[in-house]
Scaffold this motif. Sequence first.
Motif, PDB file in Angstrom:
ATOM      1  N   ILE A  93     -17.951 -47.656  49.095  1.00  0.00           N
ATOM      2  CA  ILE A  93     -16.754 -47.009  49.655  1.00  0.00           C
ATOM      3  C   ILE A  93     -16.163 -46.041  48.632  1.00  0.00           C
ATOM      4  CG2 ILE A  93     -14.429 -47.417  50.547  1.00  0.00           C
ATOM      5  CD1 ILE A  93     -16.519 -48.508  52.417  1.00  0.00           C
ATOM      6  N   ARG A 126     -26.528 -45.658  62.614  1.00  0.00           N
ATOM      7  CA  ARG A 126     -25.125 -45.984  62.811  1.00  0.00           C
ATOM      8  C   ARG A 126     -24.279 -44.929  62.108  1.00  0.00           C
ATOM      9  NH1 ARG A 126     -26.295 -51.523  60.545  1.00  0.00           N
ATOM     10  NH2 ARG A 126     -24.443 -51.151  59.331  1.00  0.00           N
ATOM     11  N   ASN A 127     -23.035 -44.851  62.514  1.00  0.00           N
ATOM     12  CA  ASN A 127     -22.129 -43.836  61.973  1.00  0.00           C
ATOM     13  C   ASN A 127     -22.770 -42.455  62.039  1.00  0.00           C
ATOM     14  OD1 ASN A 127     -19.925 -42.611  60.827  1.00  0.00           O
ATOM     15  ND2 ASN A 127     -20.457 -43.159  58.733  1.00  0.00           N
ATOM     16  N   ALA A 153     -26.216 -47.191  56.754  1.00  0.00           N
ATOM     17  CA  ALA A 153     -27.320 -46.799  57.607  1.00  0.00           C
ATOM     18  C   ALA A 153     -28.144 -45.627  57.097  1.00  0.00           C
ATOM     19  CB  ALA A 153     -26.795 -46.470  59.005  1.00  0.00           C
ATOM     20  N   LEU A 168     -23.876 -44.986  52.713  1.00  0.00           N
ATOM     21  CA  LEU A 168     -23.274 -46.139  53.358  1.00  0.00           C
ATOM     22  C   LEU A 168     -24.428 -46.950  53.929  1.00  0.00           C
ATOM     23  CD1 LEU A 168     -20.074 -44.574  54.905  1.00  0.00           C
ATOM     24  CD2 LEU A 168     -20.253 -46.059  52.936  1.00  0.00           C
ATOM     25  N   PHE A 206     -12.444 -65.228  65.192  1.00  0.00           N
ATOM     26  CA  PHE A 206     -12.873 -63.962  64.588  1.00  0.00           C
ATOM     27  C   PHE A 206     -13.196 -64.121  63.097  1.00  0.00           C
ATOM     28  CE2 PHE A 206     -11.254 -61.954  68.382  1.00  0.00           C
ATOM     29  CZ  PHE A 206     -11.888 -60.729  68.457  1.00  0.00           C
ATOM     30  N   SER A 207     -13.090 -65.329  62.582  1.00  0.00           N
ATOM     31  CA  SER A 207     -13.207 -65.496  61.127  1.00  0.00           C
ATOM     32  C   SER A 207     -14.593 -65.123  60.599  1.00  0.00           C
ATOM     33  CB  SER A 207     -12.863 -66.933  60.725  1.00  0.00           C
ATOM     34  OG  SER A 207     -13.787 -67.815  61.325  1.00  0.00           O
ATOM     35  N   GLY A 208     -15.592 -65.160  61.463  1.00  0.00           N
ATOM     36  CA  GLY A 208     -16.937 -64.793  61.008  1.00  0.00           C
ATOM     37  C   GLY A 208     -17.185 -63.304  60.990  1.00  0.00           C
ATOM     38  N   VAL A 209     -16.226 -62.515  61.478  1.00  0.00           N
ATOM     39  CA  VAL A 209     -16.389 -61.059  61.494  1.00  0.00           C
ATOM     40  C   VAL A 209     -15.943 -60.515  60.143  1.00  0.00           C
ATOM     41  CG1 VAL A 209     -15.694 -58.915  62.599  1.00  0.00           C
ATOM     42  CG2 VAL A 209     -16.007 -60.975  63.975  1.00  0.00           C
ATOM     43  N   ARG A 210     -16.904 -60.127  59.333  1.00  0.00           N
ATOM     44  CA  ARG A 210     -16.591 -59.670  57.977  1.00  0.00           C
ATOM     45  C   ARG A 210     -17.334 -58.368  57.672  1.00  0.00           C
ATOM     46  NH1 ARG A 210     -14.190 -63.616  55.030  1.00  0.00           N
ATOM     47  NH2 ARG A 210     -14.201 -65.694  55.959  1.00  0.00           N
ATOM     48  N   LEU A 211     -16.698 -57.537  56.903  1.00  0.00           N
ATOM     49  CA  LEU A 211     -17.321 -56.274  56.496  1.00  0.00           C
ATOM     50  C   LEU A 211     -17.993 -56.475  55.143  1.00  0.00           C
ATOM     51  CD1 LEU A 211     -17.686 -53.269  57.215  1.00  0.00           C
ATOM     52  CD2 LEU A 211     -15.611 -52.797  55.909  1.00  0.00           C
ATOM     53  N   ASP A 212     -19.299 -56.245  55.110  1.00  0.00           N
ATOM     54  CA  ASP A 212     -20.055 -56.532  53.890  1.00  0.00           C
ATOM     55  C   ASP A 212     -20.289 -55.308  53.014  1.00  0.00           C
ATOM     56  OD1 ASP A 212     -20.292 -59.205  54.563  1.00  0.00           O
ATOM     57  OD2 ASP A 212     -22.046 -58.835  55.818  1.00  0.00           O
ATOM     58  N   THR A 213     -19.872 -54.142  53.469  1.00  0.00           N
ATOM     59  CA  THR A 213     -20.111 -52.937  52.661  1.00  0.00           C
ATOM     60  C   THR A 213     -19.461 -53.097  51.289  1.00  0.00           C
ATOM     61  OG1 THR A 213     -20.043 -51.633  54.687  1.00  0.00           O
ATOM     62  CG2 THR A 213     -19.897 -50.429  52.609  1.00  0.00           C
ATOM     63  N   PRO A 214     -20.219 -52.933  50.207  1.00  0.00           N
ATOM     64  CA  PRO A 214     -19.636 -53.123  48.875  1.00  0.00           C
ATOM     65  C   PRO A 214     -18.558 -52.090  48.567  1.00  0.00           C
ATOM     66  CG  PRO A 214     -22.039 -52.944  48.782  1.00  0.00           C
ATOM     67  CD  PRO A 214     -21.633 -52.572  50.165  1.00  0.00           C
ATOM     68  N   ALA A 215     -17.570 -52.496  47.800  1.00  0.00           N
ATOM     69  CA  ALA A 215     -16.484 -51.583  47.424  1.00  0.00           C
ATOM     70  C   ALA A 215     -17.028 -50.359  46.702  1.00  0.00           C
ATOM     71  CB  ALA A 215     -15.475 -52.317  46.547  1.00  0.00           C
TER      72      ALA A 215
END
Lengths: 213, 162
Positions: A27, A97-98, A79, A77, A15-24
């Motif tokens: 958020i 999305r969302n 999308a 965000l 699962f190491s390639g599963v990363r959330l790229d949304t910038p802080a």
Amino acid sequence: MMDDNDLLASVREDFSGVRLDTPAEAILAEGASLRRRRRRRLAYGSGATALAAAAAVSGAALMPGAASAGGTHDAQLAAWTVREQPNGVYVTLRGLRNLQGLEQKLRADGVPAEVATGTRYPAACVDNKAMRPGSANSIFQLSTVPGQPGQIAILIHPAAIPPGTKLLIINPGVHGWPGFPPVPWGGAAGGARSGPISPVNIGLGLVYANGHC
Amino acid sequence: VDTDAAAFTEFYASARDDCLRVVLATVRDRPAAEDLVAEAFARAWASWRKVSRHPAPRAWVVRTALNAHRSWWRRRQREVAVADAEAPAAEAPAGGDPLLMAAVLRLPLRQRQVIACRLFLDLDTAQTAQTIGIASGTVTAHLARAIETLRGEFAHPTFKER
């Protein structure tokens, strides 16, 4: 032989390639927007109970005032973007999305809206009178975004949405619109593709805001 | 506020990937999982005073994301005839060797949720049960079954070549 810890370590590695790229920053901005909306609701307070009940029935009539009272704010965000402007609420769609978040944001900004996925919607729910081309154009305009191929923009005039109706934004999903002429979308159904992100293909309409629709 | 923002940013940087992995294990749709988690983190920032004191802030984020997914999906099923209402097929997100990840995504819902909470959030039995909304007595059983299934998958010739 591999023990449980080794097995779980291997799963974790997979699962190491599963990363959330949304910038802080995105958020933080959206969280701040949520906080402002919460404060605004509190400011309207319990004394507005009767008004809230009326708003629930009439939908469009009272919400724009509530939305503009707190000033302009944006939410962005991955999308989509929703921006309050002097001439209405401006939505930019880059992907679909969302959708729940989009619906909530629109409602918070004074647009009685439903964002749905599917290729069918009960025809009895469509407000055919409001969806005549002349009427529809005064409620929303659908366009592409200059310089942003594949993006869709919708300018919504919340105050023009007839009481008792809501704006339906419907995405047919990956299957498109197979044999779907019966529901009149007032010439406002729009299609485009958002290039590398995901297809954006939506229909817009006004539907009744009641217990059945 | 700046101190809070710095603390939240640090929390977000350290937790976002693992929270995404747990939500992905539940919804099995990468874009949807990303949006749910981003939205849940935004809610965490909006309620940071409360969330920062939570005994397991990562679990709070995951629970918020899963609750949003549940309520949205239920409402959609009620109101709209959705042509593609079936849960999206498990896909192999980019990065890493996807074989074991795909095996996790094929597990029954509760099993993949339990194993993801244990692996990525390091939650104990009670916290896992609370996060995904099941009885704590069933967590151990779900975890044992998940590991047993994965062990069987691992014995498959495809894995032996790794």
